[in-house]
Design a protein around this motif. Structure first.
Motif, PDB file in Angstrom:
ATOM      1  N   SER A   1       4.549   2.741  -4.051  1.00  0.00           N
ATOM      2  CA  SER A   1       3.605   3.858  -4.045  1.00  0.00           C
ATOM      3  C   SER A   1       3.954   4.908  -5.095  1.00  0.00           C
ATOM      4  O   SER A   1       3.091   5.670  -5.544  1.00  0.00           O
ATOM      5  CB  SER A   1       3.562   4.509  -2.662  1.00  0.00           C
ATOM      6  OG  SER A   1       3.093   3.595  -1.691  1.00  0.00           O
ATOM      7  N   MET A   2       5.213   4.936  -5.505  1.00  0.00           N
ATOM      8  CA  MET A   2       5.645   5.897  -6.521  1.00  0.00           C
ATOM      9  C   MET A   2       5.394   5.383  -7.941  1.00  0.00           C
ATOM     10  O   MET A   2       5.509   6.137  -8.899  1.00  0.00           O
ATOM     11  CB  MET A   2       7.142   6.205  -6.347  1.00  0.00           C
ATOM     12  CG  MET A   2       7.482   6.960  -5.071  1.00  0.00           C
ATOM     13  SD  MET A   2       9.269   7.139  -4.839  1.00  0.00           S
ATOM     14  CE  MET A   2       9.706   8.132  -6.271  1.00  0.00           C
ATOM     15  N   GLU A   3       5.047   4.111  -8.060  1.00  0.00           N
ATOM     16  CA  GLU A   3       4.837   3.518  -9.373  1.00  0.00           C
ATOM     17  C   GLU A   3       3.394   3.736  -9.823  1.00  0.00           C
ATOM     18  O   GLU A   3       2.453   3.390  -9.114  1.00  0.00           O
ATOM     19  CB  GLU A   3       5.138   2.008  -9.316  1.00  0.00           C
ATOM     20  CG  GLU A   3       5.049   1.282 -10.634  1.00  0.00           C
ATOM     21  CD  GLU A   3       6.118   1.711 -11.625  1.00  0.00           C
ATOM     22  OE1 GLU A   3       5.982   1.379 -12.813  1.00  0.00           O
ATOM     23  OE2 GLU A   3       7.103   2.373 -11.210  1.00  0.00           O
ATOM     24  N   PRO A   4       3.184   4.307 -11.010  1.00  0.00           N
ATOM     25  CA  PRO A   4       1.822   4.516 -11.510  1.00  0.00           C
ATOM     26  C   PRO A   4       1.052   3.201 -11.614  1.00  0.00           C
ATOM     27  O   PRO A   4       1.599   2.190 -12.048  1.00  0.00           O
ATOM     28  CB  PRO A   4       2.059   5.114 -12.907  1.00  0.00           C
ATOM     29  CG  PRO A   4       3.433   5.704 -12.852  1.00  0.00           C
ATOM     30  CD  PRO A   4       4.219   4.824 -11.937  1.00  0.00           C
ATOM     31  N   GLY A   5      -0.189   3.241 -11.157  1.00  0.00           N
ATOM     32  CA  GLY A   5      -1.031   2.054 -11.262  1.00  0.00           C
ATOM     33  C   GLY A   5      -0.911   1.100 -10.099  1.00  0.00           C
ATOM     34  O   GLY A   5      -1.526   0.026 -10.101  1.00  0.00           O
ATOM     35  N   MET A   6      -0.112   1.452  -9.081  1.00  0.00           N
ATOM     36  CA  MET A   6       0.050   0.596  -7.906  1.00  0.00           C
ATOM     37  C   MET A   6      -0.321   1.349  -6.636  1.00  0.00           C
ATOM     38  O   MET A   6      -0.041   2.539  -6.502  1.00  0.00           O
ATOM     39  CB  MET A   6       1.490   0.083  -7.786  1.00  0.00           C
ATOM     40  CG  MET A   6       1.912  -0.868  -8.882  1.00  0.00           C
ATOM     41  SD  MET A   6       3.550  -1.584  -8.562  1.00  0.00           S
ATOM     42  CE  MET A   6       3.759  -2.595 -10.044  1.00  0.00           C
ATOM     43  N   GLU A   7      -0.924   0.637  -5.709  1.00  0.00           N
ATOM     44  CA  GLU A   7      -1.340   1.247  -4.443  1.00  0.00           C
ATOM     45  C   GLU A   7      -1.176   0.238  -3.309  1.00  0.00           C
ATOM     46  O   GLU A   7      -1.708  -0.874  -3.377  1.00  0.00           O
ATOM     47  CB  GLU A   7      -2.799   1.687  -4.526  1.00  0.00           C
ATOM     48  CG  GLU A   7      -3.339   2.297  -3.255  1.00  0.00           C
ATOM     49  CD  GLU A   7      -4.819   2.603  -3.321  1.00  0.00           C
ATOM     50  OE1 GLU A   7      -5.334   3.235  -2.378  1.00  0.00           O
ATOM     51  OE2 GLU A   7      -5.467   2.201  -4.322  1.00  0.00           O
ATOM     52  N   VAL A   8      -0.413   0.613  -2.279  1.00  0.00           N
ATOM     53  CA  VAL A   8      -0.290  -0.219  -1.086  1.00  0.00           C
ATOM     54  C   VAL A   8      -1.455   0.123  -0.166  1.00  0.00           C
ATOM     55  O   VAL A   8      -1.530   1.222   0.380  1.00  0.00           O
ATOM     56  CB  VAL A   8       1.052   0.022  -0.372  1.00  0.00           C
ATOM     57  CG1 VAL A   8       1.118  -0.806   0.912  1.00  0.00           C
ATOM     58  CG2 VAL A   8       2.217  -0.325  -1.287  1.00  0.00           C
ATOM     59  N   VAL A   9      -2.386  -0.820  -0.016  1.00  0.00           N
ATOM     60  CA  VAL A   9      -3.629  -0.538   0.703  1.00  0.00           C
ATOM     61  C   VAL A   9      -3.582  -0.947   2.172  1.00  0.00           C
ATOM     62  O   VAL A   9      -4.421  -0.512   2.965  1.00  0.00           O
ATOM     63  CB  VAL A   9      -4.830  -1.226   0.014  1.00  0.00           C
ATOM     64  CG1 VAL A   9      -5.050  -0.640  -1.373  1.00  0.00           C
ATOM     65  CG2 VAL A   9      -4.626  -2.734  -0.076  1.00  0.00           C
ATOM     66  N   ALA A  10      -2.602  -1.784   2.549  1.00  0.00           N
ATOM     67  CA  ALA A  10      -2.515  -2.211   3.950  1.00  0.00           C
ATOM     68  C   ALA A  10      -1.156  -2.840   4.215  1.00  0.00           C
ATOM     69  O   ALA A  10      -0.462  -3.278   3.287  1.00  0.00           O
ATOM     70  CB  ALA A  10      -3.630  -3.197   4.281  1.00  0.00           C
ATOM     71  N   GLU A  11      -0.788  -2.881   5.505  1.00  0.00           N
ATOM     72  CA  GLU A  11       0.471  -3.483   5.923  1.00  0.00           C
ATOM     73  C   GLU A  11       0.229  -4.348   7.156  1.00  0.00           C
ATOM     74  O   GLU A  11      -0.696  -4.108   7.930  1.00  0.00           O
ATOM     75  CB  GLU A  11       1.490  -2.411   6.292  1.00  0.00           C
ATOM     76  CG  GLU A  11       1.833  -1.436   5.191  1.00  0.00           C
ATOM     77  CD  GLU A  11       2.729  -0.319   5.712  1.00  0.00           C
ATOM     78  OE1 GLU A  11       3.823  -0.631   6.232  1.00  0.00           O
ATOM     79  OE2 GLU A  11       2.322   0.848   5.628  1.00  0.00           O
ATOM     80  N   GLY A  12       1.095  -5.353   7.340  1.00  0.00           N
ATOM     81  CA  GLY A  12       1.005  -6.202   8.513  1.00  0.00           C
ATOM     82  C   GLY A  12       2.372  -6.682   8.939  1.00  0.00           C
ATOM     83  O   GLY A  12       3.339  -6.634   8.163  1.00  0.00           O
ATOM     84  N   ASN A  13       2.469  -7.157  10.199  1.00  0.00           N
ATOM     85  CA  ASN A  13       3.742  -7.593  10.760  1.00  0.00           C
ATOM     86  C   ASN A  13       3.980  -9.088  10.664  1.00  0.00           C
ATOM     87  O   ASN A  13       5.123  -9.533  10.713  1.00  0.00           O
ATOM     88  CB  ASN A  13       3.836  -7.185  12.242  1.00  0.00           C
ATOM     89  CG  ASN A  13       3.957  -5.691  12.418  1.00  0.00           C
ATOM     90  OD1 ASN A  13       4.901  -5.089  11.932  1.00  0.00           O
ATOM     91  ND2 ASN A  13       3.005  -5.098  13.109  1.00  0.00           N
ATOM     92  N   ASP A  14       2.919  -9.879  10.553  1.00  0.00           N
ATOM     93  CA  ASP A  14       3.105 -11.329  10.520  1.00  0.00           C
ATOM     94  C   ASP A  14       1.920 -12.013   9.847  1.00  0.00           C
ATOM     95  O   ASP A  14       0.918 -11.384   9.513  1.00  0.00           O
ATOM     96  CB  ASP A  14       3.301 -11.890  11.935  1.00  0.00           C
ATOM     97  CG  ASP A  14       2.142 -11.564  12.860  1.00  0.00           C
ATOM     98  OD1 ASP A  14       1.005 -11.978  12.549  1.00  0.00           O
ATOM     99  OD2 ASP A  14       2.371 -10.911  13.892  1.00  0.00           O
ATOM    100  N   GLY A  15       2.063 -13.326   9.662  1.00  0.00           N
ATOM    101  CA  GLY A  15       1.063 -14.107   8.950  1.00  0.00           C
ATOM    102  C   GLY A  15      -0.290 -14.178   9.624  1.00  0.00           C
ATOM    103  O   GLY A  15      -1.301 -14.472   8.970  1.00  0.00           O
ATOM    104  N   ASP A  16      -0.340 -13.903  10.925  1.00  0.00           N
ATOM    105  CA  ASP A  16      -1.620 -13.946  11.647  1.00  0.00           C
ATOM    106  C   ASP A  16      -2.594 -12.884  11.137  1.00  0.00           C
ATOM    107  O   ASP A  16      -3.802 -13.042  11.243  1.00  0.00           O
ATOM    108  CB  ASP A  16      -1.389 -13.717  13.152  1.00  0.00           C
ATOM    109  CG  ASP A  16      -0.738 -14.922  13.811  1.00  0.00           C
ATOM    110  OD1 ASP A  16      -1.184 -16.052  13.545  1.00  0.00           O
ATOM    111  OD2 ASP A  16       0.220 -14.736  14.570  1.00  0.00           O
ATOM    112  N   GLU A  17      -2.066 -11.802  10.591  1.00  0.00           N
ATOM    113  CA  GLU A  17      -2.900 -10.675  10.181  1.00  0.00           C
ATOM    114  C   GLU A  17      -3.434 -10.788   8.754  1.00  0.00           C
ATOM    115  O   GLU A  17      -4.317 -10.021   8.355  1.00  0.00           O
ATOM    116  CB  GLU A  17      -2.098  -9.372  10.290  1.00  0.00           C
ATOM    117  CG  GLU A  17      -1.538  -9.084  11.675  1.00  0.00           C
ATOM    118  CD  GLU A  17      -0.725  -7.809  11.697  1.00  0.00           C
ATOM    119  OE1 GLU A  17      -1.291  -6.739  11.407  1.00  0.00           O
ATOM    120  OE2 GLU A  17       0.488  -7.873  11.978  1.00  0.00           O
TER     121      GLU A  17
END
Length: 232
Positions: free
Chosen positions: A27-43
């Motif tokens: 998130s601190m890197e220019p040009g990058m954005e974390v748009v979502a997170e998940g706990n496992d492969g099902d998501e």
């Protein structure tokens, strides 16, 4: 993706603290954005459908649907999404299996900040990235199989006489190329040669340009094929 477009990333890892650390770095890197997170492969499928990421950064070992299974399904459903696998395993058999499922990259969890950012950027722009340490193990195994079998391996390695490519690279670039083959990161190369990371990056860029290669892995493989480096 276009140069103006923000690189959209989804993180999938069942360890929240690790996930938060990775998210903070990206998130601190220019040009990058974390748009979502998940706990496992099902998501994964639902998160990709909702957020349309460029990169899915996913742990290989998770409860329920693991990273390999999730990658296979994800790539079949969304072929334009690039998957970068996170793993604690540096064994070449893991890399082979992961790449067969359709992943574009393999990164060890022991990576430093520089390697993480570089891997996400390369994969997000359609390239391939394999952690330098794993690249060395993978190539060494191919060389061993080729030697034991008395012939060529899958990537066309053969026993050739070692010679520096001084017709193409400077002596310093030859040293950097050898250390890349040894699986060293830019920071480790800098410490070995007593030069800055920025200087190492410049050397790596020059090597890729002169060899007409897109990434480090391609350059190392080509160097070994031509006998320009030594693999122990």
């Amino acid at each position: 993706m276009s140069t103006e477009e923000q690189l959209r990333i989804i993180l999938i890892d069942d360890h929240q603290l690790f996930r938060e650390g990775v998210k903070r770095i990206l998130s601190m890197e220019p040009g990058m954005e974390v748009v979502a997170e998940g706990n496992d492969g099902d998501e994964v499928l639902d998160l990709v459908r909702q957020n349309k990421p460029h990169v899915v950064l996913m742990d290989i070992n998770m409860p329920g649907v693991n990273g390999m299974e999730a990658t296979k399904t994800l790539v079949e459903t969304f072929p334009n999404v690039n998957v970068l696998i996170l793993s604690i395993h540096d064994d070449e058999s893991y890399v082979t299996h992961v790449l067969k499922t359709g992943a574009s990259g393999y990164l060890l969890k022991e990576m430093d900040t520089e390697a993480l950012i570089e891997a996400v950027r390369v994969v997000g722009n359609g390239g391939a990235y394999i952690h330098p340490k794993v690249t060395h193990n993978l190539i060494s195994e191919y060389r061993r199989l080729a030697s034991d079998g008395g012939g060529r391996s899958e990537v066309g390695f053969r026993e050739v006489e070692y010679r520096r490519p001084l017709h193409l690279l400077t002596r310093r670039e030859c040293e950097v190329l050898q250390l890349m083959t040894d699986g060293k990161s830019n920071r480790a190369i800098g410490e070995t040669l007593y030069i800055s990371e920025k200087t190492v990056k410049n050397h790596v860029s020059n090597i890729l340009q002169k060899m007409n290669m897109n990434d480090r892995t391609q350059a190392v493989v080509e160097a070994i094929k031509n006998g320009w480096v030594q693999v122990n």
